[in-house]
Design a protein around this motif. Structure first.
Motif, PDB file in Angstrom:
ATOM      1  N   GLY A 264     108.708  51.370  36.753  1.00  0.00           N
ATOM      2  CA  GLY A 264     107.082  51.368  37.271  1.00  0.00           C
ATOM      3  C   GLY A 264     106.815  50.290  38.017  1.00  0.00           C
ATOM      4  N   PRO A 265     105.525  50.701  38.628  1.00  0.00           N
ATOM      5  CA  PRO A 265     104.926  49.619  39.597  1.00  0.00           C
ATOM      6  C   PRO A 265     104.552  48.057  38.885  1.00  0.00           C
ATOM      7  CG  PRO A 265     103.287  51.228  38.945  1.00  0.00           C
ATOM      8  CD  PRO A 265     104.623  51.705  38.172  1.00  0.00           C
ATOM      9  N   ARG A 266     104.393  48.010  37.702  1.00  0.00           N
ATOM     10  CA  ARG A 266     104.125  46.910  37.107  1.00  0.00           C
ATOM     11  C   ARG A 266     105.170  46.249  36.170  1.00  0.00           C
ATOM     12  NH1 ARG A 266     101.112  46.133  41.297  1.00  0.00           N
ATOM     13  NH2 ARG A 266      99.611  47.714  41.469  1.00  0.00           N
ATOM     14  N   ASP A 267     106.432  46.526  36.611  1.00  0.00           N
ATOM     15  CA  ASP A 267     107.580  46.174  35.421  1.00  0.00           C
ATOM     16  C   ASP A 267     107.746  44.706  35.586  1.00  0.00           C
ATOM     17  OD1 ASP A 267     108.646  45.832  38.208  1.00  0.00           O
ATOM     18  OD2 ASP A 267     110.466  46.731  37.381  1.00  0.00           O
ATOM     19  N   ASP A 268     107.058  43.830  36.560  1.00  0.00           N
ATOM     20  CA  ASP A 268     107.317  42.396  36.581  1.00  0.00           C
ATOM     21  C   ASP A 268     106.062  41.892  35.791  1.00  0.00           C
ATOM     22  OD1 ASP A 268     105.342  43.400  38.259  1.00  0.00           O
ATOM     23  OD2 ASP A 268     105.694  41.706  39.708  1.00  0.00           O
ATOM     24  N   TRP A 269     105.134  42.767  35.241  1.00  0.00           N
ATOM     25  CA  TRP A 269     104.413  42.143  34.393  1.00  0.00           C
ATOM     26  C   TRP A 269     104.920  41.737  32.791  1.00  0.00           C
ATOM     27  CZ3 TRP A 269      98.506  42.246  34.663  1.00  0.00           C
ATOM     28  CH2 TRP A 269      98.124  42.134  36.110  1.00  0.00           C
ATOM     29  N   VAL A 270     105.990  42.495  32.687  1.00  0.00           N
ATOM     30  CA  VAL A 270     106.856  41.893  31.315  1.00  0.00           C
ATOM     31  C   VAL A 270     108.016  41.113  31.548  1.00  0.00           C
ATOM     32  CG1 VAL A 270     105.810  44.059  29.988  1.00  0.00           C
ATOM     33  CG2 VAL A 270     107.917  44.245  31.294  1.00  0.00           C
ATOM     34  N   ILE A 271     108.328  40.205  30.581  1.00  0.00           N
ATOM     35  CA  ILE A 271     109.397  39.398  30.768  1.00  0.00           C
ATOM     36  C   ILE A 271     110.584  40.159  31.055  1.00  0.00           C
ATOM     37  CG2 ILE A 271     110.772  37.657  29.711  1.00  0.00           C
ATOM     38  CD1 ILE A 271     108.068  36.798  28.240  1.00  0.00           C
ATOM     39  N   ASP A 272     111.245  41.067  30.091  1.00  0.00           N
ATOM     40  CA  ASP A 272     112.349  41.886  30.370  1.00  0.00           C
ATOM     41  C   ASP A 272     112.076  43.577  30.216  1.00  0.00           C
ATOM     42  OD1 ASP A 272     114.789  42.717  30.156  1.00  0.00           O
ATOM     43  OD2 ASP A 272     115.489  41.881  28.308  1.00  0.00           O
TER      44      ASP A 272
END
Lengths: 284, 238
Positions: free
Chosen positions: A179-187
């Motif tokens: 997803g476009p915001r997968d860097d918003w979660v740690i893993d």
């Protein structure tokens, strides 16, 4: 003009192909949750694509015809009988005047579709007869003694008598694009390494998953609202993902860490609360 | 502009501001090549979501979009026009003007370039809170809300709910800590950089400053939403 009189209704909605192209005014697409099963039903009774059908959750539907109508049940293989005689799903059946069709609880899957030759002819709203449960558009959920007019959305003859309806197989693993915001979660990879359980709170708006958490990298960070699609996997601060269904909000404010491949969202629509589901990454 | 994958049927374009989102939405809707490839164009606060039409691959959409992005004359002229026409209501660039020459879907962002006047009774439950948060008097809050033209940036939350931008920057207030379970239809609210009018009774967390009798959403009306993306909104005291 033939009609179907609803004699008993569990959770039954009129659905068609939905309202594409109106997200900018806050109206989502909606439409049948398991589009493949819905389309198959329409094809079997010779309907034009987009004719409205009944979407039935876990059976519990009983309808009576006022004149002969041709019908077919697809999707979750609910046991059915016409005037007391058992019939298989995926077969085009005549329902004569005064006869009743009953749908029991399917052994597998969640949503069955009752396609009617000519389509259900409730008044369209913004170009669709679909019930959008979030926006409150379209015909209200069916209740006892509601009369449904049958339309004339016919394209061809009934070309085949039956089709084996594929029963949903066990242990689904759905394909997911990052997803476009997968860097918003740690893993974000925990999305694909966790076996998720479908929560009781799931509906056409979203399938809620439990069984693990996706920890936010920066708790409290706010994402400005952005557009969403069916299949988008949002992660609210709780860390438990929600996969958007056909009646999802047009814009959402939680990060989307993955998006279920469009075709696989039909399978998602057949998952029951309590069932498990897994994901695997694929490229978009 | 950054183009992100959004599943196998959509792309998410990241932009620097809501203004840029509005502009790209208009440009996309006005360019037949791109408009023909998309089923839905969904503006957000900083992003534009493009949903591919039936049978269109996202790769094809991405290529068309990148050609659009590589047309500096178009985007450049558009930005320059916007700057030079600051304060002029119709001034939102080449995208809007090219869109006006073509058939566009009724709800497409480019379609609503009109001005809507919304009369408001400024007696909202949070008016005093907003005054305190902004350091303005109640009269100054009302003057600030009516003093600038707002623009519909995007819809969402509920059919007919429009996120309005372009207001007086002094009016930026946080959402309420506890959302109300029932906000009456027609309530006019503020949250962050946005103002908005609740189309029907619903839960809501925005700070309420007033109420209008205008019908924001009516499915039997064409178009059903009073405020479509691209429209300009002026609030006046009822």
């Amino acid at each position: 003009m033939s009609e179907l009189i609803v004699r008993r209704a569990g959770l039954v909605l009129v659905q068609d192909a939905g309202r594409p192209g109106q997200a900018a005014i806050g109206v989502g697409r909606s439409g049948a949750a398991d589009r493949a099963s819905y389309d198959l039903g329409n094809r079997l009774v010779g309907n034009a694509p987009g004719a409205a059908a009944l979407e039935v959750v876990m059976g519990g539907l009983e309808v009576e015809a006022t004149a002969t109508v041709w019908v077919c049940v697809t999707g979750a293989p609910a046991p059915l009988d016409v005037h007391g005689r058992g019939e298989p799903p995926g077969v085009v059946l005549a329902l004569r005047a005064g006869q009743r069709l009953r749908l029991g609880v399917p052994a597998t899957g969640l949503r069955s579709y009752l396609a009617v030759r000519g389509g259900i002819n409730t008044p369209p709203v913004l170009g669709s007869r679909s019930r959008d449960t979030l926006a409150g558009l379209g015909c209200a959920p069916l209740s006892e003694n509601v009369t449904l007019p049958v339309g004339s959305a016919v394209e061809t003859d009934i070309s085949v008598e039956g089709f084996p309806t594929p029963a949903p197989a066990g242990d689904p693993v759905l394909r997911v694009v990052r997803g476009p915001r997968d860097d918003w979660v740690i893993d974000p990879d925990r999305l694909v390494t966790t076996t998720w359980t479908v929560s009781q709170d799931s509906d056409r708006v979203g399938v809620r998953l439990s069984g693990g958490g996706l920890e936010h990298a920066e708790p409290g960070r706010q994402l400005p609202s952005e557009g969403a699609v069916r299949g988008a996997i949002q992660v609210p601060p709780s860390g438990e993902p929600v996969v958007f269904g056909p009646d999802h909000p047009v814009t959402g404010g939680y990060p989307v860490v993955g998006v279920v491949v469009d075709e696989d969202t039909d399978r998602l629509a057949q998952l029951r609360p309590g069932e498990t589901v897994g994901f695997r990454w694929v490229r978009g | 502009m950054t183009v992100l994958s959004y599943g196998d049927r959509a792309l998410l374009v990241e932009l620097g501001s809501t203004e840029a989102v509005i502009e790209l939405a208009a440009l996309v809707s006005g360019e037949a090549e791109v408009a023909g490839l998309v089923e839905d164009v969904v503006p957000g606060a900083r992003t534009l979501l493009l949903v591919a039409g039936a049978g269109v691959s996202v790769d094809r959409l991405r290529a068309a979009l990148s050609e659009l992005g590589e047309a500096p004359s178009r985007l450049g002229v558009s930005a320059a026009r916007r700057r030079s026409s600051a304060g002029r209501r119709a001034g939102w660039g080449a995208g809007a003007s090219s869109a006006n020459r073509r058939e566009v879907a009724p709800s497409s962002p480019a379609a609503g370039g009109r001005e809507v006047v919304v009369p408001v009774a400024y007696d909202g439950a949070d008016l005093d809170v907003v005054a305190r948060l902004t350091g303005l008097s109640v009269e100054e809050v009302v003057a600030a809300h009516t003093g600038t033209s707002w623009r519909v940036a995007f819809g969402g939350f509920a059919p007919g709910f429009a996120y309005l931008v372009g207001g007086d920057p002094r009016l930026q207030v946080p959402r309420r800590d506890t959302p109300r379970t029932a906000v009456p239809a027609g309530s006019v609210g503020l949250a962050g950089e946005f103002s908005g009018v609740y189309p029907r009774e619903s839960p809501g967390g925005w700070q309420l400053i007033g109420r209008t009798d205008e019908v924001m959403w009516d499915v039997d009306r064409e178009p059903p939403a009073l405020l479509a993306p691209g429209a300009t909104v002026r609030f006046v005291e009822a």
